[in-house]
Design an enzyme around this catalytic site. Structure first.
Site, PDB file in Angstrom:
ATOM      1  CB  CYS A  53      36.511  48.148  37.793  1.00  0.00           C
ATOM      2  SG  CYS A  53      37.206  49.353  36.551  1.00  0.00           S
ATOM      3  CB  CYS A 100      40.244  46.091  35.650  1.00  0.00           C
ATOM      4  SG  CYS A 100      38.089  45.805  34.846  1.00  0.00           S
ATOM      5  CB  CYS A 123      48.149  47.757  48.660  1.00  0.00           C
ATOM      6  SG  CYS A 123      47.317  49.319  49.610  1.00  0.00           S
ATOM      7  CB  CYS A 147      38.223  48.771  31.396  1.00  0.00           C
ATOM      8  SG  CYS A 147      38.658  49.259  33.412  1.00  0.00           S
ATOM      9  CB  CYS A 175      34.646  48.878  32.398  1.00  0.00           C
ATOM     10  SG  CYS A 175      35.757  47.495  33.720  1.00  0.00           S
TER      11      CYS A 175
END
Length: 159
Positions: free
Chosen positions: A74, A122, A146, A125, A77
């Site tokens: 991510c 995510c 995607c 976060c 984070c």
């Protein structure tokens, strides 16, 4: 007149976009920051995609054609989300994977286009990543995650 009112009510019913279908609410994610904190940490494009649920332009991410071994994290984070071994060229213009790292991606239902899509976040976060579709490689999972490249940070495998 009754038919018109009935048709109007049906059309209004299709356009309602409730949030009860969301599987994760923002306050349930372990990493919590204010909008200002996110703006200070992310680029404008990252903020648009990760925090405002935007979409980057297709074929604009250098990660779309990256096939080096490693892990995609991510961008907000640094949580690991996807492994390079599960990446494939979907032709869609966005990095695509046939599976996520179990437990690191959260899912919700998105009705922004007037129909249901499975949105990915995510799990650490809550950052918006993209969407998952059922048109991926049949030989593996059949899924196509995607993902907006700007929402990812590639960490190459160490030799």
């Amino acid at each position: 007149m009754k038919k018109f009112i009935g048709l109007l009510l049906v059309l209004l019913g299709f356009n309602c976009q409730g949030t009860a279908q969301k599987t994760k609410k923002a306050e349930e994610f372990p990493v919590q920051k204010t909008e200002q904190e996110w703006k200070e940490e992310l680029t404008p494009k990252q903020f648009y995609v990760l925090r405002q649920e935007g979409t980057e332009r297709a074929f604009s991410s250098p990660l779309n054609k990256n096939y080096e071994p490693g892990v995609y994290h991510c961008a907000a984070c640094d949580a690991p989300l996807f492994k390079s071994e599960h990446k494939f060229d979907s032709g869609s213009g966005w990095p695509s994977f046939d599976r996520e790292i179990e437990g690191n991606v959260a899912f919700s239902t998105d009705y922004k286009l007037g129909y249901a899509r499975t949105e990915e976040h995510c799990a650490n976060c809550g950052g918006h990543l993209g969407h998952v579709f059922n048109d991926g490689p049949k030989a593996t999972t059949g899924k196509r995650h995607c993902i907006n490249g700007v929402a990812l940070k590639f960490v190459p495998e160490k030799d």
